[in-house]
Scaffold this motif. Structure first.
Motif, PDB file in Angstrom:
ATOM      1  N   UNK A  53       0.824  -1.207   0.000  1.00  0.00           N
ATOM      2  CA  UNK A  53       0.000   0.000   0.000  1.00  0.00           C
ATOM      3  C   UNK A  53       0.861   1.262   0.000  1.00  0.00           C
ATOM      4  N   UNK A  54       2.052   1.204   0.606  1.00  0.00           N
ATOM      5  CA  UNK A  54       2.941   2.367   0.634  1.00  0.00           C
ATOM      6  C   UNK A  54       3.418   2.744  -0.767  1.00  0.00           C
ATOM      7  N   UNK A  55       3.379   1.798  -1.690  1.00  0.00           N
ATOM      8  CA  UNK A  55       3.872   2.032  -3.050  1.00  0.00           C
ATOM      9  C   UNK A  55       2.749   2.306  -4.044  1.00  0.00           C
ATOM     10  N   UNK A  56       1.546   2.442  -3.560  1.00  0.00           N
ATOM     11  CA  UNK A  56       0.399   2.643  -4.448  1.00  0.00           C
ATOM     12  C   UNK A  56       0.581   3.911  -5.280  1.00  0.00           C
ATOM     13  N   UNK A  57       0.398   3.779  -6.586  1.00  0.00           N
ATOM     14  CA  UNK A  57       0.529   4.914  -7.492  1.00  0.00           C
ATOM     15  C   UNK A  57       1.947   5.254  -7.869  1.00  0.00           C
ATOM     16  N   UNK A  58       2.919   4.480  -7.422  1.00  0.00           N
ATOM     17  CA  UNK A  58       4.331   4.802  -7.656  1.00  0.00           C
ATOM     18  C   UNK A  58       5.090   3.653  -8.317  1.00  0.00           C
ATOM     19  N   UNK A 116      -7.791   3.997   1.175  1.00  0.00           N
ATOM     20  CA  UNK A 116      -6.817   3.581   2.186  1.00  0.00           C
ATOM     21  C   UNK A 116      -5.425   3.501   1.581  1.00  0.00           C
ATOM     22  N   UNK A 117      -5.321   2.972   0.372  1.00  0.00           N
ATOM     23  CA  UNK A 117      -4.021   2.875  -0.298  1.00  0.00           C
ATOM     24  C   UNK A 117      -3.388   4.244  -0.498  1.00  0.00           C
ATOM     25  N   UNK A 118      -4.180   5.201  -0.973  1.00  0.00           N
ATOM     26  CA  UNK A 118      -3.679   6.554  -1.189  1.00  0.00           C
ATOM     27  C   UNK A 118      -3.199   7.167   0.126  1.00  0.00           C
TER      28      UNK A 118
END
Length: 259
Positions: free
Chosen positions: A140-145, A222-224
């Motif tokens: 989740x810390x890497x979501x969108x990256x 939540x991920x964001x």
């Protein structure tokens, strides 16, 4: 009191060496020892590189043929973006490492450190059609990256460089499909923090998917939030250096061995 092994080694700068280059050399040599301690090695293959300051584009790369535990600040190879060593050296540079790293360093001014691994968990995720999940603490810390680049074979051809860069875009992490992992960072400590996060996400996903029953999904909201809070964690620079040096201490590595 915690011992800053990296700082001690940086104080041993040889006469005639620019202090900024020596700092980069020490940090990169220490990073190879950290990877060795964590088992993120592939015999003499794979690379961690650091861009050097100065008017002439250059970066440091490991001597091809040495184990990670044998890499030191002095034997790192300084190369230009054409792959030619800029100083006399008895060592060779792995062509595959040059193609990937030179392309990223040249295209991304913010990518001062580039890391590439072939860990078992990382390669397993790279082989999955859906790629990295974002339904655990680390993912989740890497979501969108996270970017993806399709496998074209062994990366020894210059013409793949622009396609690698286009696939990466502005993201910090890239999964090389059927191949491995790539992480960029503003310095060695920053890149290590995100490579560690990526590796843990891969390991957790491999284990979770091996168990019976469905996984619990997270919402994008939540991920964001998780990704935002991870990037904002303070004190960021102190945390990243602390994580890095904790591995060096665990391996009982001293400053003299890094140089």
């Amino acid at each position: 009191m915690q011992t800053d092994i990296v700082g001690q080694a940086q104080a041993l700068c040889p006469e005639g060496m620019h202090p900024q280059e020596w700092q980069a050399r020490v940090e990169l040599a220490a990073c190879y020892r950290v990877f060795d301690q964590l088992g993120w090695t592939e015999l003499v293959f794979n690379h961690i590189t650091v861009r050097l300051p100065g008017d002439r584009p250059a970066f440091l790369i490991n001597p091809f043929g040495l184990n990670y535990e044998e890499v030191s600040a002095r034997n790192l190879v300084k190369v230009g973006h054409d792959g030619v060593p800029l100083e006399p050296t008895p060592h060779h540079v792995n062509r595959a490492g040059f193609v990937i790293h030179s392309a990223v360093h040249a295209a991304r001014p913010d990518a001062h450190c580039v890391m590439h691994t072939h860990t078992t968990a990382g390669m397993a995720i790279a082989c999955k059609r859906e790629g990295l999940g974002h339904d655990d603490f680390y993912g989740a810390e890497l979501f969108g990256d996270v970017a993806y680049h399709d496998f074209e074979g062994i990366t020894v051809h210059d013409d793949e460089g622009p396609r690698l860069v286009a696939s990466l875009g502005a993201r910090r992490v890239m999964i090389l499909r059927n191949h491995g992992m790539l992480v960029t960072g503003g310095n060695v400590f920053n890149a290590f923090r995100w490579m560690w996060t990526l590796q843990r996400a891969c390991e957790v996903q491999v284990m979770a998917d091996s168990l019976r029953g469905p996984n619990v999904p997270l919402t994008d909201e939540v991920r964001v939030a998780c990704a935002r809070d991870a990037r904002a964690f303070e004190p960021k620079e102190a945390l990243e250096r602390m994580l890095f040096t904790s591995v060096l201490r665990r391996g009982r590595i001293d400053a003299a061995s890094l140089v």
